[in-house]
Design an enzyme around this catalytic site. Structure first.
Site, short mmCIF file in Angstrom:
data_model
loop_
_atom_site.label_atom_id
_atom_site.label_comp_id
_atom_site.label_asym_id
_atom_site.label_seq_id
_atom_site.Cartn_x
_atom_site.Cartn_y
_atom_site.Cartn_z
N GLU A 1 0.83 -1.22 0.00
CA GLU A 1 0.00 0.00 0.00
C GLU A 1 0.86 1.26 0.00
O GLU A 1 0.45 2.30 -0.53
CB GLU A 1 -0.95 0.02 1.20
CG GLU A 1 -2.12 -0.95 1.07
CD GLU A 1 -1.78 -2.34 1.60
OE1 GLU A 1 -0.60 -2.59 1.90
OE2 GLU A 1 -2.70 -3.17 1.70
N PHE B 1 -11.17 -7.81 13.61
CA PHE B 1 -10.12 -8.19 12.67
C PHE B 1 -9.85 -7.05 11.70
O PHE B 1 -10.76 -6.50 11.11
CB PHE B 1 -10.54 -9.46 11.90
CG PHE B 1 -9.52 -9.87 10.87
CD1 PHE B 1 -8.26 -10.32 11.26
CD2 PHE B 1 -9.80 -9.79 9.52
CE1 PHE B 1 -7.31 -10.67 10.32
CE2 PHE B 1 -8.85 -10.15 8.57
CZ PHE B 1 -7.60 -10.60 8.98
N GLN B 2 -8.58 -6.71 11.56
CA GLN B 2 -8.13 -5.61 10.70
C GLN B 2 -8.80 -4.28 11.03
O GLN B 2 -9.04 -3.45 10.16
CB GLN B 2 -8.30 -5.96 9.21
CG GLN B 2 -7.39 -7.13 8.79
CD GLN B 2 -7.25 -7.32 7.30
OE1 GLN B 2 -8.17 -7.00 6.55
NE2 GLN B 2 -6.12 -7.83 6.87
N LYS C 1 -17.43 -0.59 6.16
CA LYS C 1 -17.97 -1.50 5.15
C LYS C 1 -19.49 -1.38 5.03
O LYS C 1 -20.04 -1.45 3.93
CB LYS C 1 -17.57 -2.93 5.50
CG LYS C 1 -17.78 -3.91 4.35
CD LYS C 1 -17.23 -5.28 4.73
CE LYS C 1 -17.31 -6.25 3.55
NZ LYS C 1 -16.81 -7.58 3.91
N MET D 1 24.31 8.57 3.33
CA MET D 1 24.17 9.84 4.03
C MET D 1 24.39 9.67 5.53
O MET D 1 24.94 10.56 6.19
CB MET D 1 22.80 10.45 3.75
CG MET D 1 22.67 11.91 4.14
SD MET D 1 23.92 12.96 3.37
CE MET D 1 22.99 13.70 2.04
#
Lengths: 558, 104
Positions: A54, A116-117, A166, A472
């Site tokens: 993502e 969940f999630q 949802k 760096m």
């Protein structure tokens, strides 16, 4: 007269809003809570670009937005999908890039149950967006979607995020009328009396300097800027985000200022008596120790965002206005001014303290490589980088000739930005080849998106300046931490060319060919995605450099 | 007696009345490192879509900057720096909660 009634669910409504706004493609990854959104997407006209992570989707959207200046959209599911977007959205916020992040959320009945999630996406996005919403009913989409789109595009652009449970995605409603596509708000315009004040200050100034930033790019006013600088004969410096606003080869142009600007540029700023900050935010990497920045100068600050005026530097004249409107108002009645003495002094500094001559550097030297890339890659190409030494070398030496040619993670400094953002640019502007200069550290942070580039056969050329170090960090440990090197090297070289080939891209290692110059030229001119590994000496440093916290005039090195 | 409020001022915010507003306001003060000493929110009156928030804050050199940042918040419709110096809102609150509690 009766109008046709459509019955649509929330997900379909979201897609319709995006479609009606003229968005052609969306980057993202589906997931459980986002299934209705993806169902609606499949029956829309929108092309979906499936990334491999993502964060890649967020940066892909950024790449599209950066080269076009238009709003771009990314999508993710709830929980890890949303958290993976966070870095790319924070990055867009720091660099003022208009991105709409649409995230799915668990059904409202499950919110707060550690489902969940489930995660608090609203809370996560809150400090890194211009504004964010959680939509609580399908009807609310008609307020939130246009408002989110308007806000992302208006004033100082930036990211917004909309979190959609949802059940809201599945909730249906009847629609008869759609609002018109959103138009960005009109920018605040220059005030005539302020223009007069500016004219007066410029007429009196003996050693004025123009400092251009990302605001000039966002305002699409580079041509006006050029005319203004030429009429006023203003030596011009660019912030990192302002590179490309004026061609780097223009006689009035100096270089990027600040931490890795040229010594000449920072010396000119030390001497200047009037600084016009055009669409800049006086970032610490640009100004060095702020109390000693331009110590002899009065400051005129123009920015579209009122909260930037006076934030770090107190201006004598502050204008909350679109920089384009200021320049155009100014150009109406200004005369060409002769600043021969000042320009002669600036040229003297430029000759004595400009960039070192890179004439005899080969492609295995950072200066030689960037110079060669500048010669091989035409001005029609878009140039992206990741973050680190390679980024600063590119910013210092690449010959940028037009606005939006240059895109890099400026404010947030996100390693892993380059490749996915370059992919976004290649999708949005297929006629423009994309050069992505990266490092062996940065590329690994989103290397999975090489597979995305291959899937779409994109003309993305990745050049890895490979010093087998987080260069760096190594540089700062070498300079400021007594060469106590720590956590900068995995001591096991990766075969990047083979890695590219494994994903179906062309992979070339300039360290293993007989004629590196010819191999580089050939790889850059071969269509399709290509990764070019270039071994670089680990001891090379980006110079000159202002030590962190020091004044710009205290530069070290070369 | 009342707590000393020298060097403090009160910002009066008119905000849209929907969930998340307090998060946006308090989050902005926190991430800009600007201390808020007191907060008072009142629900909307007369079914208005706006509520009011009073913030007791330091008069620091960053006050102007933080007011500008507050004005940028989408849900904030208006920001006013309270003109009076005696901060009646918070003084009265203290009377109510501290002084009257002590008298019981």
């Amino acid at each position: 007269m009766s109008q046709a009634v459509e019955r649509l669910n929330g997900a379909q409504i979201v897609m319709r809003f995006i479609e009606r706004q003229g968005i052609e493609r969306v980057a993202g990854i589906p997931g459980g809570a986002a299934l209705p959104l993806y169902d609606a997407l499949s029956e829309s006209s929108i092309e979906h670009i499936l990334t491999r992570h993502e964060q890649g989707a967020g940066f892909l959207a950024q790449g599209m937005a950066r080269v076009t200046g238009k709003l771009a959209v990314c999508m993710a599911s709830s929980g890890p999908g949303a958290t993976n977007l966070v870095t790319a959205i924070a990055d867009a916020y720091m660099d003022s890039i208009p991105v709409l992040a649409i995230t799915a959320q668990v059904p409202q009945a499950l919110i707060g149950t550690d489902a969940f999630q489930e995660c608090d996406t609203f809370g996560l996005m809150l400090p890194i967006t211009k504004h964010n919403w959680m939509v609580r009913s399908v009807e609310e989409l008609f307020e939130v979607m246009p408002e989110a789109i308007r806000l992302a595009m208006s004033g100082r652009p930036g990211p917004v995020s909309v979190d959609i449970p949802k059940d809201v995605q599945m909730q249906e409603m009847d629609i008869t009328v759609w609002p018109d596509p959103v138009v960005a708000d009109t920018h605040p315009q220059a005030q005539p009396e302020q223009i007069q004040t500016m004219l007066g200050m410029l007429a009196k100034a003996k050693r004025p300097v123009l400092m251009v930033g990302g605001g000039v790019i966002h305002s699409n006013c580079s041509e006006d800027l050029l005319r203004f600088a030429e009429q006023q004969q203003l030596p011009t410096v660019a912030s990192f985000m302002g590179l490309g606003a004026m061609p780097t080869t223009h006689p009035l142009f100096l270089s990027m200022l600040g931490m890795h600007g040229s010594r000449a540029t920072n010396m000119v700023l030390e001497e200047c008596d009037l600084l016009i900050g055009a669409g800049v935010r006086f970032d610490d990497r640009a100004t060095g120790k702020i109390s000693e920045f331009c110590p002899n100068a009065a400051i005129i600050h123009v920015d579209v965002d009122a909260s930037e005026l006076g934030k770090l530097k107190t201006p004598v004249l502050a204008m909350q206005a679109d920089i384009g409107s200021v320049l155009r108002a100014y150009l109406v009645d200004s005369q060409v001014i002769d600043r021969g003495d000042w320009l002669a002094r600036v040229d003297e500094l430029k000759r004595g303290f400009g960039w070192p001559d890179v004439g005899d550097c080969n492609v295995f030297h950072p200066h030689g490589l960037i110079t060669r890339l500048g010669q091989l890659v035409g001005s029609e190409s878009n140039v992206f980088t990741d973050v680190g030494q390679h980024q600063m070398w590119t910013a210092q030496l690449f010959p940028f000739s037009r606005p939006r040619q240059w895109s890099s993670s400026g404010g947030l400094g996100t390693m892993g930005f380059g490749l996915p953002a370059a992919i976004g640019a290649a999708l949005a502007q297929p006629d423009r080849p994309v050069l992505c200069v990266s490092g062996d550290g940065s590329i690994m942070m989103n290397v999975q998106e090489l597979d995305t580039a291959v899937e779409h056969s994109l003309n993305v050329k990745i050049v890895i300046m490979n010093n087998q170090n987080l260069g760096m960090v190594r540089q700062q440990q070498a300079l400021f931490y007594g060469e106590r090197f720590c956590a900068i090297n995995n001591r096991r070289p990766v075969d990047f060319a083979a890695l590219a080939q494994a994903m179906g891209a062309c992979g070339v290692d300039l360290g293993k060919v007989e004629d590196p110059d010819a191999a580089l030229a050939e790889a850059l001119s071969t269509p399709g995605p290509c990764l070019i590994n270039v071994p670089i000496c680990e001891q090379e440093m980006v110079f000159p450099m202002v030590p962190p916290g020091a004044a710009n005039i205290e530069m070290i090195g070369e | 007696m009342n707590t000393d409020h020298v060097g403090k001022t009160v910002l009066e915010l008119k905000v849209k009345n929907h969930p998340g507003v307090m998060s946006h306001v308090c989050g902005m003060f926190a991430r800009r490192a600007y201390n808020v000493e007191g907060i008072l929110c009142l629900p909307p009156v007369d079914e208005s879509e706006y509520s009011r928030i009073w913030l007791l804050v330091d008069v620091g050199e960053k006050l102007d900057q933080v007011i500008r940042q507050t004005r940028k918040l989408m849900d904030v419709v208006e920001v006013n720096q309270h003109p009076s110096l005696n901060h009646t809102v918070f003084v009265k609150l203290e009377d109510l909660f501290i002084n009257s509690a002590g008298a019981e």
